[in-house]
Design a protein around this motif. Sequence first.
Motif, PDB file in Angstrom:
ATOM      1  N   HIS A   9       0.760  -1.168   0.059  1.00 58.24           N
ATOM      2  CA  HIS A   9      -0.207  -0.018   0.184  1.00 58.24           C
ATOM      3  C   HIS A   9       0.927   1.201   0.108  1.00 58.24           C
ATOM      4  CE1 HIS A   9      -2.814   2.965   2.142  1.00 58.24           C
ATOM      5  NE2 HIS A   9      -3.474   2.691   0.909  1.00 58.24           N
ATOM      6  N   PHE A  10       2.057   1.187   0.795  1.00 58.92           N
ATOM      7  CA  PHE A  10       2.753   2.502   0.799  1.00 58.92           C
ATOM      8  C   PHE A  10       3.399   2.668  -0.551  1.00 58.92           C
ATOM      9  CE2 PHE A  10       7.075   3.934   1.453  1.00 58.92           C
ATOM     10  CZ  PHE A  10       6.847   5.295   2.418  1.00 58.92           C
ATOM     11  N   GLU A  11       3.832   1.695  -1.032  1.00 53.94           N
ATOM     12  CA  GLU A  11       4.740   1.811  -2.464  1.00 53.94           C
ATOM     13  C   GLU A  11       3.468   2.192  -3.567  1.00 53.94           C
ATOM     14  OE1 GLU A  11       6.590  -1.261  -5.834  1.00 53.94           O
ATOM     15  OE2 GLU A  11       6.645  -1.962  -3.802  1.00 53.94           O
ATOM     16  N   GLN A  12       2.302   1.962  -3.351  1.00 54.11           N
ATOM     17  CA  GLN A  12       1.318   2.294  -4.236  1.00 54.11           C
ATOM     18  C   GLN A  12       0.917   3.690  -4.038  1.00 54.11           C
ATOM     19  OE1 GLN A  12      -0.160   0.322  -6.831  1.00 54.11           O
ATOM     20  NE2 GLN A  12      -0.801   2.454  -7.398  1.00 54.11           N
ATOM     21  N   VAL A  13       1.083   4.437  -2.734  1.00 55.60           N
ATOM     22  CA  VAL A  13       0.850   5.584  -2.620  1.00 55.60           C
ATOM     23  C   VAL A  13       2.024   6.397  -3.035  1.00 55.60           C
ATOM     24  CG1 VAL A  13       0.794   7.337  -0.797  1.00 55.60           C
ATOM     25  CG2 VAL A  13      -0.494   5.241  -0.296  1.00 55.60           C
ATOM     26  N   ARG A 124     -12.812  10.586  -3.693  1.00 52.84           N
ATOM     27  CA  ARG A 124     -12.147  10.641  -2.419  1.00 52.84           C
ATOM     28  C   ARG A 124     -11.258   9.514  -2.133  1.00 52.84           C
ATOM     29  NH1 ARG A 124     -13.281  15.193   0.406  1.00 52.84           N
ATOM     30  NH2 ARG A 124     -15.592  16.054   0.012  1.00 52.84           N
ATOM     31  N   MET A 125     -12.051   8.179  -2.275  1.00 56.01           N
ATOM     32  CA  MET A 125     -11.268   7.073  -2.038  1.00 56.01           C
ATOM     33  C   MET A 125     -10.151   6.880  -2.901  1.00 56.01           C
ATOM     34  SD  MET A 125     -14.432   4.391  -1.055  1.00 56.01           S
ATOM     35  CE  MET A 125     -13.494   3.171  -0.352  1.00 56.01           C
ATOM     36  N   GLU A 129      -7.511   9.156  -1.042  1.00 56.92           N
ATOM     37  CA  GLU A 129      -7.143   8.300  -0.084  1.00 56.92           C
ATOM     38  C   GLU A 129      -6.124   7.122  -0.508  1.00 56.92           C
ATOM     39  OE1 GLU A 129     -10.806   6.824   1.889  1.00 56.92           O
ATOM     40  OE2 GLU A 129     -11.302   8.992   2.336  1.00 56.92           O
ATOM     41  N   GLY A 130      -5.968   7.255  -1.832  1.00 56.08           N
ATOM     42  CA  GLY A 130      -4.860   6.158  -2.402  1.00 56.08           C
ATOM     43  C   GLY A 130      -5.592   4.719  -2.896  1.00 56.08           C
ATOM     44  N   TYR A 131      -6.809   4.555  -2.484  1.00 54.41           N
ATOM     45  CA  TYR A 131      -7.549   3.109  -2.783  1.00 54.41           C
ATOM     46  C   TYR A 131      -7.183   3.006  -4.435  1.00 54.41           C
ATOM     47  CZ  TYR A 131      -8.895   2.902   1.905  1.00 54.41           C
ATOM     48  OH  TYR A 131      -9.061   2.809   3.330  1.00 54.41           O
TER      49      TYR A 131
END
Length: 175
Positions: A9-13, A124-125, A129-131
């Motif tokens: 998730h961090f890498e995707q952000v 927003r998501m 929020e990076g989803y």
Amino acid sequence: MSAFQNSAHFEQVFKDNWELMYQSAYCKIGNQSVVEDMLQEIFIDIWQRRESLEIKSGIKGYLLTAVKYQVMKYFDELTKTRSGSANTFPESFYEEDVFGFEELYKEIEIAVEMLPPRAQLVFRMSRLEGYSVDEIADKLNISPQTVHNQLTKSLKIMRGELKHLAPVLAVYFVA
């Protein structure tokens, strides 16, 4: 709960936001290596604090604010090096920088508020929020295609509402 569920998730952000962050800093500093170092510092700091970090607004807003402070820190350090004392830039320079990022975020929020409720949530998501599309579909119990459709419509509206900010937001509103 931590702002980052795991390293993926961090890498995707990072992948989703580094270019916007880079452009935001580069337009103020104009030095590629300095900007790259800044972004590295920001993401190292976030990773080190990932267990306790809570991001209440949106990840993009948080990251742009981090860029803003790194840019200000850079100019403070540059000033100290050149003159031996801090804050030789006029106060209006910092006000313009701070208000520029805050105003940008406010304008985005105003434009998001113009979207229908479901489109706001999906936007927003995804963008704040990076989803991923699949994560949004799972959380909202809708199909990934519905998420894509909502994002496409939302991005079209957002581009129209914020066309005066096109150079700054070009990466932000890519489908």
